[in-house]
Design an enzyme around this catalytic site. Structure first.
Site, short mmCIF file in Angstrom:
data_model
loop_
_atom_site.label_atom_id
_atom_site.label_comp_id
_atom_site.label_asym_id
_atom_site.label_seq_id
_atom_site.Cartn_x
_atom_site.Cartn_y
_atom_site.Cartn_z
N GLY A 18 14.94 24.39 -16.02
CA GLY A 18 13.51 24.13 -15.83
C GLY A 18 13.15 24.08 -14.36
CB ALA A 19 14.64 25.64 -11.49
N GLY A 22 7.53 21.79 -10.70
CA GLY A 22 7.71 20.34 -10.71
C GLY A 22 9.03 19.86 -10.13
CB ILE A 23 11.11 16.99 -11.24
CG1 ILE A 23 9.97 15.98 -11.11
CG2 ILE A 23 12.46 16.35 -10.89
CD1 ILE A 23 9.84 15.02 -12.29
N GLY A 24 12.11 20.07 -11.26
CA GLY A 24 13.24 21.01 -11.28
C GLY A 24 13.21 21.95 -10.10
CB SER A 147 11.06 9.56 -18.68
OG SER A 147 9.84 8.90 -18.43
CE1 TYR A 172 8.49 13.90 -21.86
CE2 TYR A 172 8.08 11.56 -21.52
CZ TYR A 172 8.45 12.81 -21.02
OH TYR A 172 8.80 12.94 -19.69
#
Ligand SMILES: NC(=O)c1ccc[n+]([C@@H]2O[C@H](COP(=O)([O-])OP(=O)(O)OC[C@H]3O[C@@H](n4cnc5c(N)ncnc54)[C@H](OP(=O)(O)O)[C@@H]3O)[C@@H](O)[C@H]2O)c1
Length: 293
Positions: A18-19, A22-24, A147, A172
């Site tokens: 998931g790059a 965002g964070i990735g 999270s 989630y």
């Protein structure tokens, strides 16, 4: 990167799922700046290619590659793992970062609820399939981007796929709790092997997650969220810092070991979820794969 207290690591190979955003993406950029090889594991070739170009440009590290994997598809994860183990001789860290938030219940080609599959089970399967390479590359690390939303969640073993009365936020939170329980169970099973596994709450970060269709109030509140670069700090720390070399099975926030919810620490729940997950991930018949019991 001096703030994270790490030195250049040019020989390392890291995978970040998931790059594309965002964070990735910020984690991949931070790792690329350390000089190692960063494999962006993304589902979309166009978005992945754009992220790759941006990370190469900003890090000035040409060793940023793109490989396609859809974490919602077990067949795609298996193909990715086969291709990766053919192409790479080592893997120093796997960052299970890819994640989704959906308000409505959606299912994957494997018939699983989407958030459970992408946020948790996909990383579980990928870790299993890459474990031999991690073990051959020790010291090596698995980092699960979870999270604080796991707090208050429970694992509903009677309705793991949310078939009865679905609520997006509940699914989630359950998926994020599952990631910590996976971290606990893998940490126990891999103790002494040289492969560590830790989970992280990255902070409340302004990314694409949950941005679609959010209310005006949520859009306003989101303006005060932290940057993806801030959210990447603890994941990068867990991948690269020598100070956590011997810590495993832990949950981190702000680069500190943090106590997760009570259920996240329950070894019986962690074992039960592990056993169910082996079956759901199609690994039941292959006892040779995965960590020792
Ligand atoms: N943002 C926060 O405040 C926050 C807080 C706590 C934890 N987290 C966690 O941080 C992680 C990263 O999320 P983010 O906030 O950075 O959100 P984001 O910007 O939406 O990034 C999510 C990433 O996951 C990828 N992804 C989604 N479904 C996928 C699939 N089926 N296969 C492969 N990749 C897929 C997305 O790729 P596409 O571009 O193809 O969609 C994207 O690269 C998630 O695990 C999330 O739960 C975020």
């Amino acid at each position: 990167m001096a703030a994270i207290g790490t030195t250049p690591l040019p020989d390392r190979v890291w995978v970040v799922t998931g790059a594309t955003s965002g964070i990735g993406k910020a984690t991949a950029l931070g790792l690329a700046r350390l000089g190692g090889t960063v494999v962006l594991a993304c589902r979309d070739a166009t978005r992945g290619g754009e992220a790759q170009q941006e990370i190469v440009r900003e890090s000035k590290n040409p060793k940023v590659t793109l490989m396609i994997v859809d974490l919602a598809s077990q067949a795609s994860i298996v193909s990715f793992a086969e291709e990766f183990t053919q192409d790479y001789r080592r893997l120093d860290a796997l960052v299970n970062n890819a994640g989704v938030f959906t308000r409505e219940r959606m299912t994957t080609p494997d018939g699983l609820e989407l958030q459970f599959a992408v946020n948790y089970l996909g990383g579980f399967l990928l870790s299993h399939l890459l474990l031999d390479l991690l073990l051959a590359s020790t010291p090596a690390r698995i980092v699960n981007v979870s999270s604080s939303a796991h707090k208050g969640a429970t694992i509903d073993f009677d309705d793991l796929q949310g078939e009865r009365g679905y609520k997006g936020s509940k699914a989630y939170s359950q998926s994020k709790l599952a990631q910590i329980l996976f971290t606990v169970e893998y940490g126990r099973r891999l103790a002494g092997t040289g492969v560590t596994v830790n989970a992280v709450h990255p902070g409340v970060i302004k990314t694409n997650l949950g941005a679609d269709g959010s209310s005006a109030v949520v859009r306003f509140v989101r303006m005060f969220f932290k940057s993806p670069a801030k959210g990447a700090e603890t994941p990068i720390f867990l991948v690269a810092s020598p100070t956590v070399a011997n810590l495993s099975g832990q949950y981190f926030s702000n680069r500190q070991v943090t106590v997760p919810s009570r259920q996240a620490q329950d070894p019986a729940v962690a074992r039960r979820l592990y056993d169910v997950s082996v079956k759901l991930a199609g690994l039941g018949a292959d006892e040779s794969r995965g960590p020792p019991s």
